[in-house]
Design a protein around this motif. Structure first.
Motif, PDB file in Angstrom:
ATOM      1  N   VAL A 131       0.874  -1.173   0.000  1.00 25.76           N
ATOM      2  CA  VAL A 131       0.000   0.000   0.000  1.00 25.76           C
ATOM      3  C   VAL A 131       0.913   1.226   0.000  1.00 25.76           C
ATOM      4  CG1 VAL A 131      -1.795   1.282   1.241  1.00 25.76           C
ATOM      5  CG2 VAL A 131      -1.758  -1.219   1.337  1.00 25.76           C
ATOM      6  N   ALA A 132       0.574   2.226  -0.807  1.00 23.39           N
ATOM      7  CA  ALA A 132       1.350   3.459  -0.887  1.00 23.39           C
ATOM      8  C   ALA A 132       0.537   4.622  -0.343  1.00 23.39           C
ATOM      9  CB  ALA A 132       1.759   3.737  -2.332  1.00 23.39           C
ATOM     10  N   VAL A 133       1.062   5.281   0.674  1.00 23.04           N
ATOM     11  CA  VAL A 133       0.426   6.453   1.272  1.00 23.04           C
ATOM     12  C   VAL A 133       1.253   7.669   0.864  1.00 23.04           C
ATOM     13  CG1 VAL A 133      -0.323   7.555   3.417  1.00 23.04           C
ATOM     14  CG2 VAL A 133      -0.217   5.045   3.270  1.00 23.04           C
ATOM     15  N   VAL A 134       0.654   8.578   0.114  1.00 25.75           N
ATOM     16  CA  VAL A 134       1.343   9.796  -0.316  1.00 25.75           C
ATOM     17  C   VAL A 134       0.741  10.968   0.445  1.00 25.75           C
ATOM     18  CG1 VAL A 134       1.868  11.344  -2.238  1.00 25.75           C
ATOM     19  CG2 VAL A 134       1.771   8.858  -2.619  1.00 25.75           C
ATOM     20  N   SER A 135       1.588  11.701   1.149  1.00 24.99           N
ATOM     21  CA  SER A 135       1.105  12.863   1.903  1.00 24.99           C
ATOM     22  C   SER A 135       1.742  14.142   1.368  1.00 24.99           C
ATOM     23  CB  SER A 135       1.417  12.699   3.395  1.00 24.99           C
ATOM     24  OG  SER A 135       2.811  12.632   3.593  1.00 24.99           O
ATOM     25  N   GLY A 174      -0.409  17.768   5.564  1.00 24.20           N
ATOM     26  CA  GLY A 174      -0.871  16.611   6.331  1.00 24.20           C
ATOM     27  C   GLY A 174      -2.023  15.852   5.703  1.00 24.20           C
ATOM     28  N   ARG A 175      -2.273  16.096   4.439  1.00 25.57           N
ATOM     29  CA  ARG A 175      -3.331  15.360   3.731  1.00 25.57           C
ATOM     30  C   ARG A 175      -2.715  14.231   2.925  1.00 25.57           C
ATOM     31  NH1 ARG A 175      -8.448  18.442   3.319  1.00 25.57           N
ATOM     32  NH2 ARG A 175      -8.145  20.206   4.692  1.00 25.57           N
ATOM     33  N   LYS A 197      -8.164  14.428   4.332  1.00 30.16           N
ATOM     34  CA  LYS A 197      -7.724  14.157   5.696  1.00 30.16           C
ATOM     35  C   LYS A 197      -7.883  12.658   5.958  1.00 30.16           C
ATOM     36  CE  LYS A 197      -8.837  18.698   7.503  1.00 30.16           C
ATOM     37  NZ  LYS A 197      -9.603  19.468   8.479  1.00 30.16           N
ATOM     38  N   VAL A 198      -6.997  12.113   6.767  1.00 24.93           N
ATOM     39  CA  VAL A 198      -6.999  10.668   7.043  1.00 24.93           C
ATOM     40  C   VAL A 198      -8.342  10.167   7.571  1.00 24.93           C
ATOM     41  CG1 VAL A 198      -5.977   8.882   8.524  1.00 24.93           C
ATOM     42  CG2 VAL A 198      -4.501  10.446   7.261  1.00 24.93           C
ATOM     43  N   PRO A 199      -8.988  10.832   8.535  1.00 22.55           N
ATOM     44  CA  PRO A 199     -10.266  10.297   9.024  1.00 22.55           C
ATOM     45  C   PRO A 199     -11.322  10.170   7.919  1.00 22.55           C
ATOM     46  CG  PRO A 199      -9.425  11.919  10.568  1.00 22.55           C
ATOM     47  CD  PRO A 199      -8.561  11.999   9.332  1.00 22.55           C
ATOM     48  N   LEU A 220      -2.868   3.976   9.700  1.00 20.84           N
ATOM     49  CA  LEU A 220      -2.969   5.431   9.650  1.00 20.84           C
ATOM     50  C   LEU A 220      -3.229   6.032  11.022  1.00 20.84           C
ATOM     51  CD1 LEU A 220      -4.933   5.780   6.307  1.00 20.84           C
ATOM     52  CD2 LEU A 220      -2.468   6.010   6.692  1.00 20.84           C
ATOM     53  N   GLY A 221      -3.916   5.298  11.887  1.00 18.43           N
ATOM     54  CA  GLY A 221      -4.132   5.759  13.256  1.00 18.43           C
ATOM     55  C   GLY A 221      -2.838   5.832  14.038  1.00 18.43           C
ATOM     56  N   ALA A 222      -1.888   4.945  13.724  1.00 22.98           N
ATOM     57  CA  ALA A 222      -0.592   4.932  14.403  1.00 22.98           C
ATOM     58  C   ALA A 222       0.232   6.155  14.024  1.00 22.98           C
ATOM     59  CB  ALA A 222       0.180   3.660  14.050  1.00 22.98           C
ATOM     60  N   ARG A 223      -0.123   6.794  12.925  1.00 25.23           N
ATOM     61  CA  ARG A 223       0.646   7.954  12.444  1.00 25.23           C
ATOM     62  C   ARG A 223      -0.033   9.279  12.787  1.00 25.23           C
ATOM     63  NH1 ARG A 223       4.769   6.624   9.397  1.00 25.23           N
ATOM     64  NH2 ARG A 223       4.873   8.659   8.404  1.00 25.23           N
ATOM     65  N   SER A 224      -1.212   9.218  13.361  1.00 22.57           N
ATOM     66  CA  SER A 224      -1.939  10.471  13.656  1.00 22.57           C
ATOM     67  C   SER A 224      -1.396  11.164  14.876  1.00 22.57           C
ATOM     68  CB  SER A 224      -3.413  10.164  13.876  1.00 22.57           C
ATOM     69  OG  SER A 224      -3.954   9.574  12.730  1.00 22.57           O
TER      70      SER A 224
END
Length: 145
Positions: free
Chosen positions: A11-15, A19-20, A121-123, A141-145
């Motif tokens: 999985v790739a998360v691009v921010s 913070g989005r 936003k993550v949520p 994603l919760g671990a990074r908030s």
């Protein structure tokens, strides 16, 4: 971590600097959003798979984003009935975190899996992802908030 029962994937998360994260709308389920993801090919490392999937699905590469982190554990989920393919029960995934090199970066959805994108936003993203993937999204994603 892949096995006969669980497909190995990434999985790739691009921010961005605000913070989005980049979310992509699935072509097969309009209104359903998720992160780029996909299987790891034979002979490919998880990070190589993440870069390949990111480029294939979004058109983004090293000139657009930089790799900044990796979630330390595999996440695993089972596919619900109707989603299962063959003998596999689900997926085991490694998550990788990328930062956009600038906030003006624009992905190009592949048109096969994704047809739209937006910074979110993550949520919001966690609320939009299909139910069977939600625990993985919340965990990582919760671990990074």
């Amino acid at each position: 971590m892949g096995s006969l029962q669980f497909r190995a994937g990434t999985v790739a998360v691009v921010s961005n600097s605000k913070g989005r994260v980049l979310a992509f709308q699935r072509t097969d389920f309009p209104g359903q959003w998720q992160l780029p993801q996909g299987g790891i090919d034979v002979g490919e490392s998880p990070v190589e798979g993440a870069w390949r999937e990111l480029e294939e699905e979004t058109g983004l590469g090293p000139t657009d984003v930089r790799l900044v982190d990796e979630y330390p554990d595999w996440t695993v989920y089972e596919w619900p009935d109707g989603v299962k393919r063959g003998a596999r029960l689900g997926q085991a995934q490694r998550w990788f975190f990328f930062e956009a090199r600038n906030d003006e970066v624009e992905p190009t959805p592949d048109g096969d899996e994704f047809d739209d994108w937006k910074w979110v936003k993550v949520p919001w993203l966690v609320d939009q992802v299909v139910e069977f993937r939600k625990p993985s999204y919340q965990r990582v994603l919760g671990a990074r908030s």
